[in-house]
Design an enzyme around this catalytic site. Structure first.
Site, PDB file in Angstrom:
ATOM      1  N   ASP A 124     -14.120  20.554  -3.626  1.00 56.47           N
ATOM      2  CA  ASP A 124     -14.224  19.503  -3.118  1.00 56.47           C
ATOM      3  C   ASP A 124     -13.978  18.327  -4.366  1.00 56.47           C
ATOM      4  O   ASP A 124     -14.385  18.392  -5.518  1.00 56.47           O
ATOM      5  CB  ASP A 124     -16.113  19.191  -3.541  1.00 56.47           C
ATOM      6  CG  ASP A 124     -16.643  17.872  -3.020  1.00 56.47           C
ATOM      7  OD1 ASP A 124     -15.909  17.266  -2.481  1.00 56.47           O
ATOM      8  OD2 ASP A 124     -17.726  17.634  -3.589  1.00 56.47           O
ATOM      9  N   ASP A 127     -11.057  12.748  -0.114  1.00 53.90           N
ATOM     10  CA  ASP A 127     -12.184  13.689  -0.497  1.00 53.90           C
ATOM     11  C   ASP A 127     -11.941  14.631   0.282  1.00 53.90           C
ATOM     12  O   ASP A 127     -12.320  14.849   1.725  1.00 53.90           O
ATOM     13  CB  ASP A 127     -13.502  12.928  -0.532  1.00 53.90           C
ATOM     14  CG  ASP A 127     -14.662  13.721  -0.521  1.00 53.90           C
ATOM     15  OD1 ASP A 127     -14.460  15.067  -1.216  1.00 53.90           O
ATOM     16  OD2 ASP A 127     -15.976  13.463  -0.581  1.00 53.90           O
TER      17      ASP A 127
END
Length: 388
Positions: A94, A277
């Site tokens: 992430d 992201d």
């Protein structure tokens, strides 16, 4: 002979890169839907993607406000090992967070029952701390402790890595999550406990040759995706990389010039900020322009709260073009319309985040699947090129 040896060592030093294969699985949303639980889940949990990026102020008890509901749609996962011998875990890589945490044997919550659990007593290299951690989301918190151990990532042995071991994980929904934990790849400035992120620890030990990592997300249903630590593999993209300066060193935040459709500016007319992201599946933006985009592509909300689109309309929809640092990055309808099991949903999601820079967008997997992405910590920049 000495020169040949030196050249060989230089060549080796330039090749210290490691690839971590990612597997694409059913998302948590899809698992809940197949078990008939999605509608009930959405009623009980207020999904707020913005809370991942702008949490409440951190308290002295090391509280990290990162709602785990924000991983509802994530589909790409990789395997890491923690401890000696290694105990394996499936994690989300992430770039929108900075901490590493996994479930532990101290967790007796339902959410932990069907996942891999870290046992410190089974690791000869584990080192305990007296620090606690709490990740707040929904109706409660994931609480746990912090410890140090060796983390194995794609052939790298990252020693003395701090990470979180969960002790409680409230709510039933994580039971259906296709991942065990989270491995954050953003800047250390947003690490909730001041913990050194995994990639920073890897670079500090010079375990890779370059202070960067790159990501390729395949549209393939299962395999082909990869995170590359310490280098770039040009076979994953076409043309040349275009570099974009990081505007704020926390998340991988960049400036976007404009967003257009059919040559008309539909958002970000005076420029805006965006976060790249990998831990967000969709492409999110302010609710007003997103609502206009949903209308333009014919999306409407169904009973499960999903924005559905007629699959037959895909061939007639236009590209949506993001201009970043003077370069155009078109998203074709095949990218921003998600097709699954005969149904089609919009890859856009509304989210309002007030910032000093104005409206904020999140370039999630919908965007990254189209563009090979390099996260360059040495030069604080993001590299983008069309996938091969």
């Amino acid at each position: 002979m000495k020169w040949l040896l030196l050249l060989g060592l230089v060549a080796l030093s330039e090749c210290i890169i490691y690839k971590v294969p990612l597997v694409r699985k059913k998302s948590l949303r899809r698992n809940l839907s197949e078990h008939g639980l999605l509608k009930d889940f959405l009623k009980k949990h207020n999904l707020n993607p913005a809370s991942k990026y702008f949490p409440q102020a951190e308290a002295p008890t090391l509280i990290d406000e990162q709602p785990l509901e924000n991983y509802l749609d994530v589909e790409y996962f990789g395997t890491i090992g923690i401890g000696t011998p290694a105990q394996n875990f499936t994690v989300v890589f992430d770039t929108g967070s900075s901490n590493l945490w996994v479930p532990s044997v101290y967790c007796y919550s339902l959410a932990c029952m069907d996942h891999n659990l870290f046992n410190p007593q089974d690791s000869s290299t584990y080192r305990a701390t007296s620090k606690t951690v709490s990740i707040t989301y929904g109706t409660g918190s994931m609480t746990g402790i912090l410890g140090y151990d060796t983390v194995k990532v794609g052939g790298i042995s990252d020693t003395n890595q701090i990470f979180g071991l969960s002790e409680t994980e409230p709510g039933f929904f994580l039971y259906f999550a296709p991942f065990d934990g989270i491995l954050g790849l953003a800047y250390p400035s947003i690490s909730s406990s001041g913990a050194t992120p995994v990639f920073d620890n890897i670079w500090n030990q010079r375990l890779v040759s370059q202070d960067l990592f790159s990501v390729y997300l395949s549209a393939d249903d299962q395999s082909g995706s990869v995170v590359i630590f310490g280098g770039i593999d040009s076979s994953y993209y076409t043309g040349s990389l275009n570099w974009v300066p990081v505007s704020v060193e926390g998340y991988w935040q960049i400036s976007v010039d404009s967003i257009t459709m059919n040559g008309k500016t539909i958002a970000c007319a005076k420029g805006c900020q965006a976060i790249v992201d990998t831990g967000t599946s969709l492409l999110t933006g302010p609710t007003s322009p997103i609502a206009n985009i949903q209308s333009d592509i014919g999306a409407s909300e169904n009973s499960d709260g999903e924005m559905v689109v007629s699959c037959s309309a895909i061939s007639s929809l236009p590209d949506i073009v993001f201009t970043i640092n003077g370069v155009q990055y078109p998203l074709p309808p095949s990218a921003y319309i998600l097709q699954s099991q005969g149904s089609c949903t919009s890859g856009f999601q509304g989210m309002d985040v007030p910032t000093e820079s104005g409206e904020l967008w999140i370039l999630g997997d919908v965007f990254i699947r189209q563009y090979f992405t390099v996260f360059d910590r040495a030069n604080n920049q993001v590299g983008l090129a069309p996938v091969a």
